[in-house]
Design a protein around this motif. Sequence first.
Motif, short mmCIF file in Angstrom:
data_model
loop_
_atom_site.label_atom_id
_atom_site.label_comp_id
_atom_site.label_asym_id
_atom_site.label_seq_id
_atom_site.Cartn_x
_atom_site.Cartn_y
_atom_site.Cartn_z
N ALA A 49 -14.67 -55.17 15.37
CA ALA A 49 -15.43 -53.73 14.35
C ALA A 49 -14.06 -52.91 13.99
CB ALA A 49 -16.30 -53.09 15.42
N MET A 95 -14.39 -49.90 13.45
CA MET A 95 -13.14 -49.87 14.31
C MET A 95 -12.03 -49.07 15.06
SD MET A 95 -14.31 -49.63 17.38
CE MET A 95 -14.29 -47.33 18.38
N ARG A 129 -15.78 -62.59 15.95
CA ARG A 129 -16.53 -62.58 16.40
C ARG A 129 -16.89 -63.93 17.17
NH1 ARG A 129 -20.36 -57.17 16.69
NH2 ARG A 129 -19.18 -55.98 15.92
N MET A 165 -17.13 -55.54 7.97
CA MET A 165 -17.49 -54.55 8.32
C MET A 165 -17.20 -53.43 7.74
SD MET A 165 -18.10 -53.18 12.19
CE MET A 165 -18.93 -54.58 12.65
N TRP A 183 -23.87 -47.54 21.16
CA TRP A 183 -22.95 -48.02 20.80
C TRP A 183 -21.48 -47.88 21.92
CZ3 TRP A 183 -18.05 -49.06 19.30
CH2 TRP A 183 -17.55 -51.04 18.93
N ASN A 238 -25.47 -50.26 10.88
CA ASN A 238 -25.28 -49.43 12.53
C ASN A 238 -23.99 -47.76 11.93
OD1 ASN A 238 -25.11 -48.27 15.02
ND2 ASN A 238 -23.80 -50.06 15.39
N VAL A 294 -22.29 -44.74 13.97
CA VAL A 294 -22.45 -44.92 15.78
C VAL A 294 -21.93 -43.57 15.38
CG1 VAL A 294 -21.52 -45.02 17.77
CG2 VAL A 294 -21.64 -46.95 15.66
N ASP A 339 -18.22 -43.44 13.48
CA ASP A 339 -18.21 -44.57 13.01
C ASP A 339 -19.57 -45.50 12.46
OD1 ASP A 339 -17.20 -47.39 13.58
OD2 ASP A 339 -18.26 -47.06 15.58
N THR A 340 -18.91 -46.05 11.87
CA THR A 340 -19.97 -46.57 10.92
C THR A 340 -19.94 -48.00 10.90
OG1 THR A 340 -20.32 -46.33 8.12
CG2 THR A 340 -21.14 -44.02 9.09
N GLY A 341 -20.63 -49.14 10.62
CA GLY A 341 -20.21 -50.65 10.07
C GLY A 341 -21.44 -51.36 9.17
N1 SER Z 1 -18.90 -49.30 15.62
C1 SER Z 1 -20.21 -49.97 15.25
C2 SER Z 1 -20.77 -51.29 15.34
O1 SER Z 1 -19.40 -52.50 15.89
C3 SER Z 1 -20.31 -49.68 14.18
O2 SER Z 1 -19.09 -50.01 12.96
O3 SER Z 1 -21.25 -51.82 15.18
#
Ligand code: SER
Length: 632
Positions: A39, A41, A67, A86, A160, A200, A202, A229-231
């Motif tokens: 991710a 973050m 992943r 991301m 999350w 997403n 967070v 934290d966004t993704g």
């Molecule tokens: N940590 C969150 C995710 O992986 C947003 O970055 O979805």
Amino acid sequence: MQTAEIRRRFLAHFEAAGHTVVPSAPLLVDDPNLLFVNAGMVPFKPYFLGQETPPYDTATSVQKCVRTLDIEEVGKTTRHGTFFQMNGNFSFGQYFKEGAITHAWRLVTGHVDDGGLGFDADSVWVTVLEGDHESRELWRSVAGLPDERIQDRDLNDNYWHMGVPGPGGPCSEIYIDRGPEYGPDGGPVVDEDRFLEIWNLVFMQEEITNVRAKDQFDVVGPLPSQNIDTGMGLERVAYLLQGKQNLYEIDDVFPVIERASELTGRRYGANHDDDVRFRVVADHVRSGLMLMGDGVTPGNESRGYVLRRLLRRAVRSMRLLGFEDPALPELLPVSKERMKASYPELEADFARIEQVAYAEEDAFRSTLGKGTQIFDVAAQKVKADGGTGLSGEAAFTLHDTYGFPIDLTLEMAQEQGLSVDADGFRALMAEQRARAKADAKAKKGVHSDTHAYRAALDANGPTDWQAYTTLSTESRVLALLSQGEAVPALTAGSIGEVVLDRTPFYAESGGQNADAGTLTWSGHGGGTAEVLDVQRPIKGLVVHQVRVLEGELVVDEQLSADVDPEWRLGARQAHSGTHVVHAALREVLGPTALQSGSYNRPGYLRLDFGWSGALSPEQLHEVEHVSNRALR
Ligand code: SER
């Protein structure tokens, strides 16, 4: 819109709003809980947890992620890719929900001429955690979203965390409606194919531990500050904006499918089974490229095994598409050409990457050769005995000894009209995994749940680490741990962990084994403990794993910490030795003979390096000669 352009717009949007642009971290992280960065973050985790002070208040990045949990799903659905990027924006105690929602809304629906992504505002749906009225209200006021396009979801979907102890918080997800031809109406709670999640957000606000399931964990307490934290899935946005059906068809991935189609003479889009194979090829070749680019080499354990599996699955899929020649030399360069715009180091490093990849394919080709014979013998025997199925044990041996993936065994069995005891196979695999896990834990000597370490660090600050200046210190016991929990004392015969205010012990790193030595005390009746291992489970904290030989060790005890000088000397010699051998290898073989790991202790050194095939006796001799000359 090209993938590279989406990426550029994302970073520009947040840079204009004062965020520091941070380059992607490598896929490999120094985190006992993670195989790969999964991710955006991850590189910022110490900042979220308040363990380190960030050099900026807000940041933005496009992070490489891998992943592989869903590796079997690749190609079958539109959403699973093993490598992806991301896009993220991060706030460390600056803006929170309102800022995150405002920034996201502007970028997603902003006009393309103004640097936005240009999604139609009417196609946007969002979800919020049930009970998070504040976020719902913000989506109404900031974005003007009607209530019915703001859907509530429970912890399972809209909270999350990393799946391991760490930071977490409620989240709000942004979806794009692809239209009625993709599925039923009713928003993301009804259909996640028609309504595709792209981003997403967070609202990271607490530290969690004891994670049992997505929605079952314990909250340790609030984080030092409220963070964002966004993704955003770069590939997902790309396929929406490029009018494609899935991430395998975007500009950065599809050229591999086209090449594979030329090589095999089969057409993408002609039938489902072949399409899945084409997608596996494209996805895995790219993931393999990115992993090798970050220094992973194929192997039988952890990261190396993931890479091996990806490359082998790609090769095997090409075979199933009817292509029997070496495939990677045809495909890897195509992927590199697409990815080098964002990752120029791939070009510079390509000679090394190619060598690793092609050697792995060669090895797999010979595995296939040998394994196929073993398989045929086993299959004949089953038939001769009047059976209809291959035992789990046979499948496991093929996998374990000959590197045969189970899907290969299943397929070949089917061709012979045989079944396979897949349950038996899985049970044997599970046993093996459990053994490997126990081994890895025992080897590390540290607990994967780090909360007790963090408590020790918070209470006392970093360890005064004197490994480079002395072999012996007078120290005080700050904390004692047993099974990952703080304890007041360690009794004779027990094994536990010791945190000291200062220590002369070298903690395992850079391939050099930890120091051996003793702790000796005279208070409380006196005693000694043997130091078995020394690790730094979290930044700043040195932890000694010890066995108490005599007496009882209690918190606050004053003691003498003494490194065994002979041991240290031997370990240093071995460590220097690996550097010498590495330099010699590079002199003899060339600059692509790169170290991938090492292990040094007194009287022993091991240097791992990536090379295609064994060295000739002349090369070995030459390496020896160059090393000895340097030592002399
Ligand atoms: N940590 C969150 C995710 O992986 C947003 O970055 O979805």
